[in-house]
Design a protein around this motif. Structure first.
Motif, PDB file in Angstrom:
ATOM      1  N   THR A  53       0.830  -1.190   0.000  1.00  0.00           N
ATOM      2  CA  THR A  53       0.000   0.000   0.000  1.00  0.00           C
ATOM      3  C   THR A  53       0.871   1.249   0.000  1.00  0.00           C
ATOM      4  OG1 THR A  53      -1.674  -1.170   1.294  1.00  0.00           O
ATOM      5  CG2 THR A  53      -1.842   1.226   1.198  1.00  0.00           C
ATOM      6  N   LYS A  58      -2.236   5.384   3.011  1.00  0.00           N
ATOM      7  CA  LYS A  58      -2.334   5.329   4.470  1.00  0.00           C
ATOM      8  C   LYS A  58      -2.551   6.724   5.056  1.00  0.00           C
ATOM      9  CE  LYS A  58       0.527   1.178   4.721  1.00  0.00           C
ATOM     10  NZ  LYS A  58       1.784   0.558   5.211  1.00  0.00           N
ATOM     11  N   ARG A  60      -4.183   9.115   3.540  1.00  0.00           N
ATOM     12  CA  ARG A  60      -5.594   9.434   3.285  1.00  0.00           C
ATOM     13  C   ARG A  60      -6.493   8.787   4.341  1.00  0.00           C
ATOM     14  NH1 ARG A  60      -4.691   8.108  -2.988  1.00  0.00           N
ATOM     15  NH2 ARG A  60      -4.221  10.223  -3.758  1.00  0.00           N
ATOM     16  N   GLU A  61      -6.210   7.526   4.662  1.00  0.00           N
ATOM     17  CA  GLU A  61      -7.018   6.827   5.659  1.00  0.00           C
ATOM     18  C   GLU A  61      -6.904   7.491   7.026  1.00  0.00           C
ATOM     19  OE1 GLU A  61      -5.709   2.801   5.591  1.00  0.00           O
ATOM     20  OE2 GLU A  61      -6.550   2.369   3.611  1.00  0.00           O
ATOM     21  N   ASN A 111      -7.676  13.311  -1.534  1.00  0.00           N
ATOM     22  CA  ASN A 111      -7.959  12.137  -2.363  1.00  0.00           C
ATOM     23  C   ASN A 111      -7.591  12.361  -3.826  1.00  0.00           C
ATOM     24  OD1 ASN A 111      -8.935  10.611  -0.231  1.00  0.00           O
ATOM     25  ND2 ASN A 111     -11.059  11.260  -0.527  1.00  0.00           N
ATOM     26  N   ARG A 208      -0.426   3.151  10.029  1.00  0.00           N
ATOM     27  CA  ARG A 208      -1.582   4.034   9.900  1.00  0.00           C
ATOM     28  C   ARG A 208      -2.128   4.422  11.274  1.00  0.00           C
ATOM     29  NH1 ARG A 208      -7.364   1.763   8.372  1.00  0.00           N
ATOM     30  NH2 ARG A 208      -6.916   0.985  10.463  1.00  0.00           N
TER      31      ARG A 208
END
Length: 238
Positions: A53, A58, A60-61, A111, A208
């Motif tokens: 990933t 990460k 963004r999350e 995003n 994260r």
């Protein structure tokens, strides 16, 4: 028992004002305008050995978990550096000045970011401070980066200059996936120096969840929350 009651009353008279003062001070800081300076340079598209990933995913999350909690409480803005037509150190883009209830706009911009380019983090923080009108009012800059300065800027010198012009500017630095990166750099050039010089937090995160925690501490108000918990009796005492 008769002696215990006066002792408890005395303790409350001593510590309650201190807790109340901490809540008031941190509550004020929580209302200061803030800008998130987001590293969107080419390295944010990278991965690590434990995951395929990309770092930016990460990020963004983590922001999706934190920003909606913070945006109703303070004016938040977003400044991004890295992407542009060419890989240039001038690629610094103010996406949103501090605004109320800005979570949807900020997350939408995050995003849409496609990582690319260099890491002019020093110039980006300087621009963020100017947008915040840091000389006229208390301001907070939160720098989120996965690397160090690559455009010749001097983070320490900038922080000292800004602090000399305005005592109420705080810069927090969150380093994501930068463990060991400082070993080949001149120590005085570290991004974390900006936090050290302005009384901010210099935090690192490898996952994260760690990044979420770091963002809560810098964009949010952990000390205010801690003081609030201190002022409440434990559940067993109810």
């Amino acid at each position: 028992m008769k002696r215990l009651v006066p002792m408890l009353a005395f303790a409350l008279s001593v510590f309650a004002p201190a807790v109340g003062s901490a809540i008031a001070d941190d509550g004020e800081q929580c209302r200061d305008d803030a800008i998130l300076v987001l590293d969107s340079s080419g390295s944010m598209a990278g991965t690590d050995m434990n995951s395929l990933t990309p770092h930016v995913a990460k990020v963004r999350e983590a922001l999706a978990a934190v920003v909606p909690q913070v945006a109703p409480r303070r004016n938040l803005g977003l400044l991004v550096y890295g992407p542009g037509q060419d890989s240039r150190c001038e690629n610094i883009d103010l996406k949103l000045p501090p605004a109320p209830n800005s979570a949807e706009t900020i997350l939408g911009e995050v995003n849409r970011v496609v990582p690319f380019g260099e890491t002019p983090l020093t110039a980006a923080v300087r621009d963020a401070a100017e947008v915040l009108e840091f000389r006229e009012k208390p301001s907070v800059v939160v720098l989120l980066t996965d690397g160090e300065e690559t455009c010749g800027g001097d983070p320490c010198q900038l922080a000292r200059q800004l602090k000399a012009e305005a005592r109420k500017l705080t810069i927090h630095v969150v380093g994501f996936k930068v463990a060991g990166a400082h070993t080949w750099l001149v120590p005085e050039k570290r991004a974390a120096c900006m936090a050290e010089e302005t009384g901010g937090l210099a935090l690192t995160a490898e996952t994260r969840d760690e990044l979420i925690e770091a963002l809560q501490k810098t964009l949010g108000c952990p000390l205010f929350s801690d003081a609030s918990r201190m002022s409440k009796p434990p559940s067993s005492a109810r």
